[in-house]
Write an enzyme that holds these catalytic residues in place. Structure first.
Site, PDB file in Angstrom:
ATOM      1  N   HIS A  67      19.322  68.386  18.308  1.00  0.00           N
ATOM      2  CA  HIS A  67      17.917  68.760  18.150  1.00  0.00           C
ATOM      3  C   HIS A  67      17.513  68.879  16.689  1.00  0.00           C
ATOM      4  CE1 HIS A  67      17.751  70.642  22.484  1.00  0.00           C
ATOM      5  NE2 HIS A  67      18.104  69.370  22.459  1.00  0.00           N
TER       6      HIS A  67
ATOM      7  N   ASP B 166      22.343  70.773  21.141  1.00  0.00           N
ATOM      8  CA  ASP B 166      21.200  71.573  20.704  1.00  0.00           C
ATOM      9  C   ASP B 166      21.048  71.364  19.202  1.00  0.00           C
ATOM     10  OD1 ASP B 166      19.336  73.922  20.305  1.00  0.00           O
ATOM     11  OD2 ASP B 166      19.790  74.210  22.422  1.00  0.00           O
TER      12      ASP B 166
END
Length: 470
Positions: A323, A300
């Site tokens: 991310h 993430d």
């Protein structure tokens, strides 16, 4: 009795005066004592005073008192006085239980409290007992975790502690989470609560064993989901440093920092490429947090900046896969606190889905994100190098009320896999204001043309602009 630090200072000055006096005056005893001023730096007690000139006559007079005599009588009396000063100071230091310039560190070894490395037996209680002993100790304390693998369930290191100096946790082994999700009823696996003064270091590993519990994460389909436990959860922590630690495969966030002040992280390696919601670090409601010289490979956000964060610096961080580095998500809850004062500089993002991102939920309550600087950043095959998304995570048609302003993107260069290298999608209700671009140089990995897209954004630009600014 004089304070111990003052006595140490007297002794150190006395030794210096004896050394200089004898070396300079032995051949010429007729020289006046106060003519032997010396300039010297004293690293052994640098904290007591800045380097200065020591007038041997005045120092001897101050600490022991001498009469003004000439020639050899003065030489002998001064030497005798200095010797007595040293003896007095050293005896006093001994009586006070101190050693010149050195503090005694007491070590609390988790093995002595029942920790069992290399077995299936949990060592949770042994770690808590070792912490409790160190926390209740009123002098400098160190917790030693020797090499080996230690199984732990939920472990809470609770403060406040008695010592006025930070507690050191020397992690040389590997901490491994128990693979039973019911063992973690709260937000953290290893938690630090109300601790003022902490150093976590040692080169060891914190293994969350997330691969055993990621199947229970339903946050993609359940908006009311509960995140799995963070490997390290800090709340109400002040004056802390975490360095030279490897975190792998967290259940939820690798590190979650909230309601804290003056926390520094450097030389970390965080690795979990497959797990959902395994942010490398999430910061919220905290002031003065600094992250540097670290590597994040996550499933993430590498680092996410949540509500109430201020004065956060991210420097020399390598992120990817993951991310990217994100502000947000903001606006998910009511009455969120503002984000103000973020510096992201000298960072490299490799193969991430986003580069530097600001994300807010639509239909949010009012709040602000301002004073954000993204500087000297390299993008390598990044999908969305520069992105503001104020329609994140919802299909609602109501605009976000998070005001984004005073954002600077400076010296950002590298490659993208997307034809849209700059994508600013701001709120129609509170447009982005004072967004500045200085020297942006982004190109497509296949040499395709790249572009910028801006909606509801007031943008200024100077210097090189590739793609062309909106």
């Amino acid at each position: 009795m004089a304070h111990q630090e003052n006595l140490v200072k007297i002794a150190q000055e006395g030794f210096t005066m004896v050394e200089e006096f004898y070396s300079r005056s032995r051949s010429r005893p007729e020289r006046l004592l106060h003519e032997n001023s010396v300039q010297k730096t004293y690293p052994a007690w640098r904290s007591f005073a800045a380097p200065k000139t020591i007038d041997t006559y005045q120092a001897a007079k101050k600490y022991g008192g001498i009469v003004v005599l000439d020639g050899r009588r003065k030489y002998c009396i001064a030497s005798t006085v200095l010797f007595l000063i040293l003896c007095s100071a050293l005896v006093s230091c001994h009586a006070a239980g101190g050693r010149a310039g050195r503090a005694v560190v007491t070590t609390f070894n988790v093995l002595r409290y029942g920790a069992k490395p290399g077995s299936k037996q949990e060592s949770t209680q042994a770690f808590v007992k070792a912490w409790r002993a160190a926390c209740d100790f009123d002098r400098e304390a160190r917790i030693l975790i020797p090499p080996g693998v230690y199984k732990l369930g939920e472990t809470i290191f609770q403060g406040p502690c008695k010592s006025q100096t930070p507690i050191t946790i020397l992690l040389q082994g590997t901490l491994q989470a128990v693979s039973d999700i019911s063992a973690y009823p709260d937000k953290g696996w290893i938690s630090f609560d109300e601790v003022n003064g902490l150093l976590l270091t040692g080169g060891g590993t914190i293994d969350g064993k997330g691969q055993d519990v990621w199947k229970y994460d339903d946050c993609k389909t359940n908006p009311a989901c509960t995140h799995l436990a963070s490997s390290i959860y800090m709340t109400k922590v002040r004056n802390a440093k975490v360095k030279s630690i490897h975190l792998i495969n967290s259940m939820g966030f690798h590190m979650h920092i909230t309601n804290s002040y003056l926390v520094r992280f450097h030389s970390l390696k965080i690795t979990s490429e497959d797990g959902p919601n395994t942010d490398g670090m999430h910061i919220s409601k905290s002031n003065t947090v600094k992250i540097s010289r670290s590597i994040f490979r996550t499933g993430d956000d590498c680092i996410s900046i949540g509500q109430g964060s201020s004065n956060v610096t991210i420097n020399q961080v390598t992120c990817g896969p993951g991310h990217g580095i994100s502000v947000g998500s903001l606006g998910k809850r009511e009455n969120e606190l503002d984000v103000q004062g973020l510096i992201v500089k000298n960072c490299t993002l490799v193969g991430t889905t986003n580069g530097v991102r600001i994300k807010t939920f639509p239909a949010s309550g009012p709040s602000k994100a301002s004073g954000l600087l993204f500087k000297d950043i390299i993008m390598q095959n990044v999908k969305n190098p520069i992105i503001i998304d104020q329609n994140y995570g919802s299909d609602s048609t109501k605009p976000s009320l998070v005001k984004i302003s005073d954002v600077v993107y400076q010296n950002i260069r590298g490659t993208t896999i997307s034809p849209v290298a700059v994508n600013l999608q701001c709120s129609s209700q509170v447009p982005c204001k004072n967004i500045q671009f200085h020297n942006i140089n982004l190109r497509h990995i296949s040499n395709e043309r790249v572009s910028s897209t801006c909606t509801n954004a007031v943008v200024q630009h100077t210097g090189l602009q590739s793609p062309l600014a909106c």
